[in-house]
Scaffold this active site. Structure first.
Site, PDB file in Angstrom:
ATOM      1  N   GLU A 270       0.887  -1.171   0.000  1.00 12.17           N
ATOM      2  CA  GLU A 270       0.000   0.000   0.000  1.00 12.17           C
ATOM      3  C   GLU A 270       0.920   1.213   0.000  1.00 12.17           C
ATOM      4  OE1 GLU A 270      -3.630  -2.173   2.420  1.00 12.17           O
ATOM      5  OE2 GLU A 270      -2.841  -0.288   3.152  1.00 12.17           O
ATOM      6  N   CYS A 304      -2.548   8.952   3.306  1.00 13.70           N
ATOM      7  CA  CYS A 304      -2.230   8.506   1.938  1.00 13.70           C
ATOM      8  C   CYS A 304      -3.426   8.687   1.016  1.00 13.70           C
ATOM      9  CB  CYS A 304      -1.845   7.042   1.959  1.00 13.70           C
ATOM     10  SG  CYS A 304      -3.166   6.053   2.622  1.00 13.70           S
TER      11      CYS A 304
HETATM   12  N1  LIG Z   1      -1.495   3.190   0.410  1.00 11.28           N
HETATM   13  C1  LIG Z   1      -1.745   3.285   1.708  1.00 11.28           C
HETATM   14  O1  LIG Z   1      -2.700   2.697   2.256  1.00 11.28           O
HETATM   15  C2  LIG Z   1      -0.845   4.133   2.573  1.00 11.28           C
HETATM   16  C3  LIG Z   1      -1.248   4.377   3.883  1.00 11.28           C
HETATM   17  C4  LIG Z   1      -0.426   5.202   4.682  1.00 11.28           C
HETATM   18  C5  LIG Z   1       0.763   5.741   4.177  1.00 11.28           C
HETATM   19  N2  LIG Z   1       1.121   5.470   2.907  1.00 11.28           N
HETATM   20  C6  LIG Z   1       2.336   6.070   2.348  1.00 11.28           C
HETATM   21  O2  LIG Z   1       3.403   6.029   3.321  1.00 11.28           O
HETATM   22  C7  LIG Z   1       4.261   7.170   3.111  1.00 11.28           C
HETATM   23  C8  LIG Z   1       4.496   7.874   4.428  1.00 11.28           C
HETATM   24  O3  LIG Z   1       5.003   6.943   5.359  1.00 11.28           O
HETATM   25  P1  LIG Z   1       6.585   6.845   5.637  1.00 11.28           P
HETATM   26  O4  LIG Z   1       7.250   8.169   5.439  1.00 11.28           O
HETATM   27  O5  LIG Z   1       6.774   6.128   6.937  1.00 11.28           O
HETATM   28  O6  LIG Z   1       7.067   5.885   4.448  1.00 11.28           O
HETATM   29  P2  LIG Z   1       8.538   5.275   4.263  1.00 11.28           P
HETATM   30  O7  LIG Z   1       8.470   4.477   3.031  1.00 11.28           O
HETATM   31  O8  LIG Z   1       9.582   6.303   4.410  1.00 11.28           O
HETATM   32  O9  LIG Z   1       8.734   4.277   5.525  1.00 11.28           O
HETATM   33  C9  LIG Z   1       7.774   3.282   5.792  1.00 11.28           C
HETATM   34  C10 LIG Z   1       8.420   2.192   6.638  1.00 11.28           C
HETATM   35  O10 LIG Z   1       9.401   1.543   5.848  1.00 11.28           O
HETATM   36  C11 LIG Z   1      10.625   1.463   6.554  1.00 11.28           C
HETATM   37  N3  LIG Z   1      11.684   1.442   5.539  1.00 11.28           N
HETATM   38  C12 LIG Z   1      12.231   2.501   4.890  1.00 11.28           C
HETATM   39  N4  LIG Z   1      13.154   2.075   3.982  1.00 11.28           N
HETATM   40  C13 LIG Z   1      13.169   0.701   4.070  1.00 11.28           C
HETATM   41  C14 LIG Z   1      13.906  -0.339   3.419  1.00 11.28           C
HETATM   42  N5  LIG Z   1      14.808  -0.070   2.470  1.00 11.28           N
HETATM   43  N6  LIG Z   1      13.673  -1.636   3.770  1.00 11.28           N
HETATM   44  C15 LIG Z   1      12.761  -1.930   4.724  1.00 11.28           C
HETATM   45  N7  LIG Z   1      12.023  -0.994   5.396  1.00 11.28           N
HETATM   46  C16 LIG Z   1      12.237   0.304   5.052  1.00 11.28           C
HETATM   47  C17 LIG Z   1      10.605   2.673   7.456  1.00 11.28           C
HETATM   48  O11 LIG Z   1      11.484   2.530   8.535  1.00 11.28           O
HETATM   49  C18 LIG Z   1       9.149   2.697   7.885  1.00 11.28           C
HETATM   50  O12 LIG Z   1       8.936   1.785   8.943  1.00 11.28           O
HETATM   51  C19 LIG Z   1       3.543   8.068   2.119  1.00 11.28           C
HETATM   52  O13 LIG Z   1       4.091   7.873   0.834  1.00 11.28           O
HETATM   53  C20 LIG Z   1       2.115   7.537   2.119  1.00 11.28           C
HETATM   54  O14 LIG Z   1       1.450   7.749   0.887  1.00 11.28           O
HETATM   55  C21 LIG Z   1       0.330   4.676   2.075  1.00 11.28           C
HETATM   56  N1  LIG Z   2      -5.259   0.876   4.908  1.00  2.55           N
HETATM   57  C1  LIG Z   2      -5.983   1.979   5.241  1.00  2.55           C
HETATM   58  C2  LIG Z   2      -5.437   3.219   5.028  1.00  2.55           C
HETATM   59  C3  LIG Z   2      -5.553   4.299   5.890  1.00  2.55           C
HETATM   60  C4  LIG Z   2      -4.740   5.389   5.660  1.00  2.55           C
HETATM   61  C5  LIG Z   2      -4.614   6.411   6.603  1.00  2.55           C
HETATM   62  O1  LIG Z   2      -3.699   7.257   6.493  1.00  2.55           O
HETATM   63  C6  LIG Z   2      -7.338   1.737   5.825  1.00  2.55           C
HETATM   64  O2  LIG Z   2      -8.149   2.645   6.010  1.00  2.55           O
HETATM   65  O3  LIG Z   2      -7.610   0.529   6.050  1.00  2.55           O
END
Ligand SMILES: NC(=O)c1ccc[n+]([C@@H]2O[C@H](COP(=O)([O-])OP(=O)(O)OC[C@H]3O[C@@H](n4cnc5c(N)ncnc54)[C@H](O)[C@@H]3O)[C@@H](O)[C@H]2O)c1
Ligand SMILES: N/C(=C/C=C/C=O)C(=O)O
Length: 502
Positions: A270, A304
């Protein structure tokens, strides 16, 4: 009396910063290396926790504990016994609701109402919904004819995938972690969780809950640390991990996918988004303004599924921009527990620097700054927090950086459109495909447009309304796979077909 958790995060308390350890085989353990890292409050910059940074030794121990639990008591439980334990986990989360709220407010700095109404209730829900699904969803069976006339029977059984690596982001830590751990355990797997380095608290607290409920040791494990050359990478590269479920940035997903290719491990991703809000002139105007305000600015824009691109049909463009500006300028910044405040900071100064760099870029590219664009003036005791102003831009081309790149802050660009075909083309002109929110009272148009916007989730006259039985995930560079309802079973179990000659 305040629990140790909420006492630790009461700004007036003298409690020393919390010590947060890894959680392996039911025990809280530091790193053998003695390595630790600090967590600073996003609200005022105070150091509020010291966290053990797991090394190879701890990740190996956690994966070993998860494997042992699979091959031990947990693996021998019936589905009903597992389901009862998971309902027990949900009930204990509910009993300790205030502790989870306090822990997450401390980690994220977000106001209490965001925790109590949006994020923390999903913790218990994520265990309950999958405990019920695994108990009630049938598998398939087929009777087949055979040349000898006696036939054969085919039936499928679901078996757990094994040890699941769960790597989580910081924006809705408890919701997003339990969104993975709930189905993983319901399907009979065991997990090793690597929470974000920014938000370690609720994952640690869930360890206390697992012990209280009597979930066998090793079923749920937590290793803290960072990504590259730290616990995140050690976990995803560990060949004792059978599958990886990850929520985070798209580029991190690419790195994890490379790691998963060793040993051919399955992934569920995700990822990022650059979601569009489509507002038609025939919308319920006030509802649309409220809906776009929530989708652009909830959780300080760190969602997100949030809207960073708003397209408004020309006849209502000017009044829509004014109405959204008014709401954005009415927020009250302050501490999570301050009843007079309703708006929090970004997760960290590092993330604020990223968001402010986009605020600067927008101006360099010629944006009209309708409101915001900088840092609010804060009282002295909050001056060290990661505060930014909710920001609205207009006047940029679709090629502008802030219109194309995920910023993950309280900001959005608004532009007018003239017809349905144009706005669908605009909405789809991105490499992301996570979600969209469409505002119109024309029923036919709502269904027609929702089917043509290339995303995983389309909301109509709503946003972030979540039925956990539905498919959740992103298209294009916003994800791989779908979780939610029975779709989670496809990732967290292997289907085995048995053919019996009659
Ligand atoms: N699609 C969804 O449902 C959803 C939901 C929430 C957040 N997000 C996305 O998450 C991002 C924000 O979160 P973030 O800044 O923590 O993301 P990030 O990718 O920087 O980090 C996410 C996790 O991955 C770990 N990580 C980083 N590099 C890694 C590697 N090389 N190997 C293994 N683990 C690694 C980090 O320590 C952290 O625990 C935004 O892009 C947002 O869109 C997506
Ligand atoms: N996976 C999900 C995403 C939520 C995103 C909130 O930042 C959820 O709602 O289940």
């Amino acid at each position: 009396a305040q629990s140790s958790i909420s006492r630790a995060y009461d700004p007036s308390s003298e409690v020393e910063k919390r010590q947060i350890e890894n959680f392996i085989a039911g025990a809280f353990v530091p790193a053998a290396s003695g390595k630790r890292f600090e967590k600073r409050s996003p609200v005022d910059g105070r150091v509020i926790a010291s966290i053990a940074e797991a090394g190879h030794a701890e990740v190996d121990a956690a994966v070993g504990a998860a494997r042992a639990a699979l091959n031990g008591e947990w693996g021998r439980l019936t589905t009903d016994q597992r389901v009862d334990l998971l309902h027990g986990v949900a009930d204990e989360i509910t009993r300790r609701f205030d502790d989870f709220v306090a822990a997450e407010m401390a980690d994220t700095g977000q106001p209490r109402h965001v925790m109590t109404h949006a994020f923390i209730p999903r913790g218990a829900a994520n265990f309950k919904v999958f405990a019920d699904i695994i108990k009630n969803v049938p598998t398939e069976a087929f009777q087949m004819a055979t040349p000898d006339g006696r036939g054969a029977l085919n039936y499928a059984i679901r078996v757990p995938k094994g040890v699941i690596g769960v790597v989580c982001p910081w924006n809705a830590p408890f919701l997003l972690m339990t969104w993975k751990v709930g189905p993983a355990l319901a399907c009979g797997n065991t997990v090793v969780v690597k929470p974000s380095e920014e938000t370690p608290n609720t994952a640690a607290l869930l360890g206390e809950v697992m012990n209280t409920v009597g979930v066998p040791k090793g079923v749920y494990n937590v290793v803290h640390g960072f990504g590259p050359n730290s616990a995140g990478e050690f976990l995803t590269q560990h060949l004792g991990v059978d599958a990886i479920t990850f929520t985070g940035e798209t580029r991190t997903g690419a790195a994890i996918m490379k790691a998963a290719s060793e040993g051919m491990r399955d992934v569920s991703f995700e990822l990022g988004g650059k979601n569009a809000g489509l507002v038609f002139a025939d919308c319920d105007f006030d509802a649309a303004v409220d809906g776009i305000f929530r989708s652009a600015f909830l959780n300080s824009g760190q969602v997100c599924l949030g809207t960073e691109r708003v397209y408004v049909e020309r006849p209502i463009f000017e009044c829509f921009v004014s109405a959204l500006k008014e709401k954005a300028e009415a927020v009250t910044f302050g501490r999570p527990d301050d009843p007079s405040a309703d708006y929090g900071p970004l997760i960290s100064h590092e993330h604020r620097q990223k968001v402010l760099s986009y605020y600067k870029k927008a101006v360099e590219e010629g944006a009209t700054v309708v409101t915001g664009g900088g840092v609010p003036v804060m009282p002295e005791d909050l001056a060290e927090g990661a505060w930014v102003q909710p920001t609205i831009w207009t006047g940029l081309p679709e090629t502008a950086w802030v219109v194309r790149e995920e910023i993950f802050g309280p900001c959005c660009h608004i532009r007018p459109f003239d017809d349905e075909a144009e706005v669908i083309t605009l909405a789809n002109a991105t490499e992301y495909g996570l979600s969209t929110t469409i505002w119109t009272t024309n029923l036919s148009r709502a269904h027609r447009v929702a089917a043509r916007v290339d995303v995983g989730i389309a909301w109509v006259n709503s946003w972030f309304l979540r039925d956990l039985r539905t498919a959740f995930g992103g298209s294009k560079q916003s994800g791989i796979g779908r979780e939610g309802g029975v779709h989670s079973l496809e990732f967290y179990t292997e289907l085995r077909n048995v053919c019996v000659k009659l």
